[in-house]
Design an enzyme around this catalytic site. Sequence first.
Site, PDB file in Angstrom:
ATOM      1  N   ARG A  68       0.976  -1.120   0.047  1.00 53.54           N
ATOM      2  CA  ARG A  68      -0.117  -0.145  -0.136  1.00 53.54           C
ATOM      3  C   ARG A  68       0.767   1.190   0.109  1.00 53.54           C
ATOM      4  O   ARG A  68       0.439   2.262  -0.701  1.00 53.54           O
ATOM      5  CB  ARG A  68      -0.900  -0.152   1.350  1.00 53.54           C
ATOM      6  CG  ARG A  68      -2.440  -0.845   0.902  1.00 53.54           C
ATOM      7  CD  ARG A  68      -3.229  -0.778   2.317  1.00 53.54           C
ATOM      8  NE  ARG A  68      -2.478  -1.567   3.207  1.00 53.54           N
ATOM      9  CZ  ARG A  68      -2.971  -1.888   4.272  1.00 53.54           C
ATOM     10  NH1 ARG A  68      -4.297  -1.468   4.718  1.00 53.54           N
ATOM     11  NH2 ARG A  68      -2.225  -2.461   5.299  1.00 53.54           N
ATOM     12  N   LYS A 168       2.826 -19.722   6.224  1.00 51.15           N
ATOM     13  CA  LYS A 168       2.114 -20.045   7.604  1.00 51.15           C
ATOM     14  C   LYS A 168       1.888 -18.839   8.250  1.00 51.15           C
ATOM     15  O   LYS A 168       2.825 -17.782   8.066  1.00 51.15           O
ATOM     16  CB  LYS A 168       3.021 -21.114   8.095  1.00 51.15           C
ATOM     17  CG  LYS A 168       4.028 -20.375   8.898  1.00 51.15           C
ATOM     18  CD  LYS A 168       4.475 -21.199  10.221  1.00 51.15           C
ATOM     19  CE  LYS A 168       3.925 -20.567  11.296  1.00 51.15           C
ATOM     20  NZ  LYS A 168       5.439 -19.678  11.839  1.00 51.15           N
ATOM     21  N   HIS A 198       8.884 -23.068   5.842  1.00 52.40           N
ATOM     22  CA  HIS A 198      10.113 -22.723   5.398  1.00 52.40           C
ATOM     23  C   HIS A 198      11.352 -23.913   6.047  1.00 52.40           C
ATOM     24  O   HIS A 198      12.163 -23.886   5.427  1.00 52.40           O
ATOM     25  CB  HIS A 198      10.821 -21.435   5.788  1.00 52.40           C
ATOM     26  CG  HIS A 198      11.189 -21.367   7.206  1.00 52.40           C
ATOM     27  ND1 HIS A 198      10.163 -20.858   8.341  1.00 52.40           N
ATOM     28  CD2 HIS A 198      12.350 -21.214   7.815  1.00 52.40           C
ATOM     29  CE1 HIS A 198      10.780 -21.120   9.424  1.00 52.40           C
ATOM     30  NE2 HIS A 198      11.893 -21.046   9.316  1.00 52.40           N
ATOM     31  N   LYS A 202      14.958 -26.144   4.237  1.00 53.82           N
ATOM     32  CA  LYS A 202      16.212 -26.240   5.048  1.00 53.82           C
ATOM     33  C   LYS A 202      16.864 -27.705   4.209  1.00 53.82           C
ATOM     34  O   LYS A 202      16.171 -28.537   4.287  1.00 53.82           O
ATOM     35  CB  LYS A 202      16.094 -26.575   6.468  1.00 53.82           C
ATOM     36  CG  LYS A 202      15.668 -25.199   6.966  1.00 53.82           C
ATOM     37  CD  LYS A 202      15.588 -25.482   8.637  1.00 53.82           C
ATOM     38  CE  LYS A 202      14.898 -24.283   9.416  1.00 53.82           C
ATOM     39  NZ  LYS A 202      15.758 -23.061   9.287  1.00 53.82           N
ATOM     40  N   GLU A 236      15.207 -21.811  20.610  1.00 52.06           N
ATOM     41  CA  GLU A 236      15.788 -20.569  20.034  1.00 52.06           C
ATOM     42  C   GLU A 236      16.305 -19.650  21.362  1.00 52.06           C
ATOM     43  O   GLU A 236      15.641 -19.836  22.295  1.00 52.06           O
ATOM     44  CB  GLU A 236      14.638 -19.915  19.263  1.00 52.06           C
ATOM     45  CG  GLU A 236      13.908 -20.552  18.151  1.00 52.06           C
ATOM     46  CD  GLU A 236      12.993 -19.731  17.614  1.00 52.06           C
ATOM     47  OE1 GLU A 236      13.268 -18.779  16.669  1.00 52.06           O
ATOM     48  OE2 GLU A 236      11.855 -19.818  17.845  1.00 52.06           O
ATOM     49  N   ASP A 255       2.733 -21.783  16.390  1.00 48.48           N
ATOM     50  CA  ASP A 255       3.560 -21.062  15.762  1.00 48.48           C
ATOM     51  C   ASP A 255       4.745 -22.044  15.011  1.00 48.48           C
ATOM     52  O   ASP A 255       5.350 -22.009  14.212  1.00 48.48           O
ATOM     53  CB  ASP A 255       4.514 -20.128  16.515  1.00 48.48           C
ATOM     54  CG  ASP A 255       5.458 -19.223  15.956  1.00 48.48           C
ATOM     55  OD1 ASP A 255       5.218 -18.733  14.897  1.00 48.48           O
ATOM     56  OD2 ASP A 255       6.543 -19.097  16.514  1.00 48.48           O
ATOM     57  N   HIS A 260       6.296 -26.706  11.335  1.00 49.63           N
ATOM     58  CA  HIS A 260       7.448 -27.330  11.306  1.00 49.63           C
ATOM     59  C   HIS A 260       7.658 -28.493  11.595  1.00 49.63           C
ATOM     60  O   HIS A 260       8.175 -29.340  11.070  1.00 49.63           O
ATOM     61  CB  HIS A 260       8.365 -25.993  11.695  1.00 49.63           C
ATOM     62  CG  HIS A 260       8.275 -24.812  11.242  1.00 49.63           C
ATOM     63  ND1 HIS A 260       7.885 -24.328  10.227  1.00 49.63           N
ATOM     64  CD2 HIS A 260       8.083 -23.446  11.764  1.00 49.63           C
ATOM     65  CE1 HIS A 260       7.947 -23.080   9.929  1.00 49.63           C
ATOM     66  NE2 HIS A 260       8.120 -22.519  11.094  1.00 49.63           N
ATOM     67  N   LYS A 359      11.059 -20.341  22.944  1.00 49.09           N
ATOM     68  CA  LYS A 359      11.906 -19.176  22.621  1.00 49.09           C
ATOM     69  C   LYS A 359      12.652 -19.019  24.087  1.00 49.09           C
ATOM     70  O   LYS A 359      12.236 -19.703  25.242  1.00 49.09           O
ATOM     71  CB  LYS A 359      11.008 -18.016  22.590  1.00 49.09           C
ATOM     72  CG  LYS A 359       9.933 -18.350  21.501  1.00 49.09           C
ATOM     73  CD  LYS A 359      10.589 -17.398  20.550  1.00 49.09           C
ATOM     74  CE  LYS A 359       9.591 -17.394  19.099  1.00 49.09           C
ATOM     75  NZ  LYS A 359      10.033 -17.550  18.013  1.00 49.09           N
ATOM     76  N   LYS A 364      20.471 -21.707  20.381  1.00 46.59           N
ATOM     77  CA  LYS A 364      19.586 -21.773  19.176  1.00 46.59           C
ATOM     78  C   LYS A 364      20.114 -23.237  18.646  1.00 46.59           C
ATOM     79  O   LYS A 364      21.329 -23.606  18.505  1.00 46.59           O
ATOM     80  CB  LYS A 364      19.949 -20.947  18.104  1.00 46.59           C
ATOM     81  CG  LYS A 364      19.656 -21.183  16.772  1.00 46.59           C
ATOM     82  CD  LYS A 364      18.388 -20.125  16.426  1.00 46.59           C
ATOM     83  CE  LYS A 364      17.901 -20.628  15.123  1.00 46.59           C
ATOM     84  NZ  LYS A 364      16.425 -20.686  14.815  1.00 46.59           N
TER      85      LYS A 364
HETATM   86  C1  BG6 Z   1       8.966 -19.307  12.303  1.00 46.32           C
HETATM   87  C2  BG6 Z   1       8.196 -18.916  13.684  1.00 46.32           C
HETATM   88  O1  BG6 Z   1       7.834 -19.993  11.461  1.00 46.32           O
HETATM   89  O2  BG6 Z   1      10.090 -19.909  12.564  1.00 46.32           O
HETATM   90  C3  BG6 Z   1       9.226 -18.107  14.424  1.00 46.32           C
HETATM   91  O3  BG6 Z   1       7.148 -17.889  13.257  1.00 46.32           O
HETATM   92  C4  BG6 Z   1      10.454 -18.920  14.510  1.00 46.32           C
HETATM   93  O4  BG6 Z   1       8.750 -17.867  15.691  1.00 46.32           O
HETATM   94  C5  BG6 Z   1      11.033 -19.438  13.381  1.00 46.32           C
HETATM   95  O5  BG6 Z   1      11.400 -18.094  15.224  1.00 46.32           O
HETATM   96  C6  BG6 Z   1      12.140 -20.269  13.591  1.00 46.32           C
HETATM   97  O6  BG6 Z   1      12.835 -20.485  12.304  1.00 46.32           O
HETATM   98  P1  BG6 Z   1      14.240 -21.126  12.237  1.00 46.32           P
HETATM   99  O7  BG6 Z   1      14.638 -21.415  10.821  1.00 46.32           O
HETATM  100  O8  BG6 Z   1      15.133 -20.022  12.756  1.00 46.32           O
HETATM  101  O9  BG6 Z   1      14.327 -22.178  12.943  1.00 46.32           O
END
Ligand code: BG6
Length: 507
Positions: A68, A168, A198, A202, A236, A255, A260, A359, A364
């Site tokens: 927009r 998503k 996503h 990977k 994470e 989430d 995932h 989180k 990580k």
């Molecule tokens: C996303 C989530 O789909 O994946 C996030 O909405 C999360 O909250 C992320 O941090 C994690 O992705 P990756 O690739 O860093 O493991």
Amino acid sequence: MAEQVAAAGSSSKIQADGKQSVPDAAAFDFVIVGATGDLTMRKLLPAFYECFRRGQIDGSAKIIGVARSPLSAEGYRSKAQAALKDFVASASYDDAISRDFLGLVQYVSLDMSGRDADWTGLANQLSAEKERPRVFYVATAPKLYVPTADAIAHNKLITESSRIVLEKPIGTDQATAAEINDGVGQHFTEEQIFRIDHYLGKQTVQNILALRFANPILERVWNADSIAHVQITAAETVGVGKRGPYYDSAGALRDMVQNHLLQVLSLVAMEPPTAFSAMDLRDEKLKILRALKPMSDHDIATDTVRAQYGEGRVDGEQVPGYLEDLGAPVSTTETCLAIRAEIRTARWAGVPFYIRTGKRMARKETTVVVQFRPQPWAIFTDNPEPGQLVLRIQPNEGVSLSLASKDPASEQYRLKEAVLDVDYVKAFNTRYPDSYEDLLMAAVRGDQVLFIRRDEVEASWRWIEPILRGWEKNVRPLETYPAGDQGPASSDELLARDGFVWKESIQ
Ligand code: BG6
């Protein structure tokens, strides 16, 4: 993946040694709806830049940002350029390549969910060639998916070679997922709908299939006879940051798990597909999602853990708790969870699959740990832990297998754990591409193997929804854990009850 890519009609060349060469550069029109958003700037444009740098994108391709904001094309390109500088790895970034790449980028200021806006600017950017792939990537809030698809159809922009890519989350439960799928499905066929997860982009997640189905040595022991349990962890260190309002309505279960982690679980657990095609692969994943044992309130009370982070220290830094991050006095949203799942198939009867995500955890790390059963009759007195296969999804992408070996330093016949380790980055001497690079180009090719089919989304929600409802009824109370920790102690108890422990720190 070579055969599959070829089967999907790509113009990649398969060399005599079976290796896939760099595919021919693709020509396409790629419309990004939500082009000024975070995802576009942090992920989509940098991923396209990398594909362009590798020669996968033809000079006639167009990437058309739509949002927009009343920006000119030039204004948008300078925003894009700043994003490339920030988010492309410094080893890959080059000013001249970036300039050439930005030459493919256009911008149209338009509210795409408004059917009556003036769409001629966008229509004029699109090629009239029927065969040219035309992709609409909807990188907006999910509530705009259906209005956007309606408006694209209303403005007659859908050709036979068009596809729509949806990020998503697809819905927040079964009913809302069905609304999105039905709404978008009114205009696009299932073969034209590309639901992104996503994690499937990977390399290490894709590699689960190669490890299992190209290595009979593993596949022959990949069952309840040899495997005691499986752990899937996605930890994470980040908190919810600026995404508080979205995250608070989602929580870790929606989430991370619904998409995932259930995808990872289904790749680990599925039967071999008849062929490496999108249809066969997704059929097998679906069977696993359907075979997940539904959770009763009693199971939810005993086999799930949910918790929220309080303040604490992460990477040596003091960080606030979730409520402070959110700026709200109360919330019952989980930022960490653990679930003991069961898969009701002959292959997996009696093998628990533990899923854990959070989180603000200590580090990580995304891993799959496959724990093999111990020797049924141990002849050594000091039997070390039986073998573990660890798939490191990220970071330090690789795979390791721990084996019991004779300890050469001991005078008596003693055993010690030795680890066979493959570090993929070193082994293949290559850079690990970002997930979106594979996914964007697969969407352009019309190859659905890395995308989620409607019935998979539905099956995931069917398993997740009772857990959501159980938690809403407080069947399993919310706990807290200090930021920078491994999550609450009860997540350890979930495994301890079965005689197992979480594998910590694979780095
Ligand atoms: C996303 C989530 O789909 O994946 C996030 O909405 C999360 O909250 C992320 O941090 C994690 O992705 P990756 O690739 O860093 O493991």
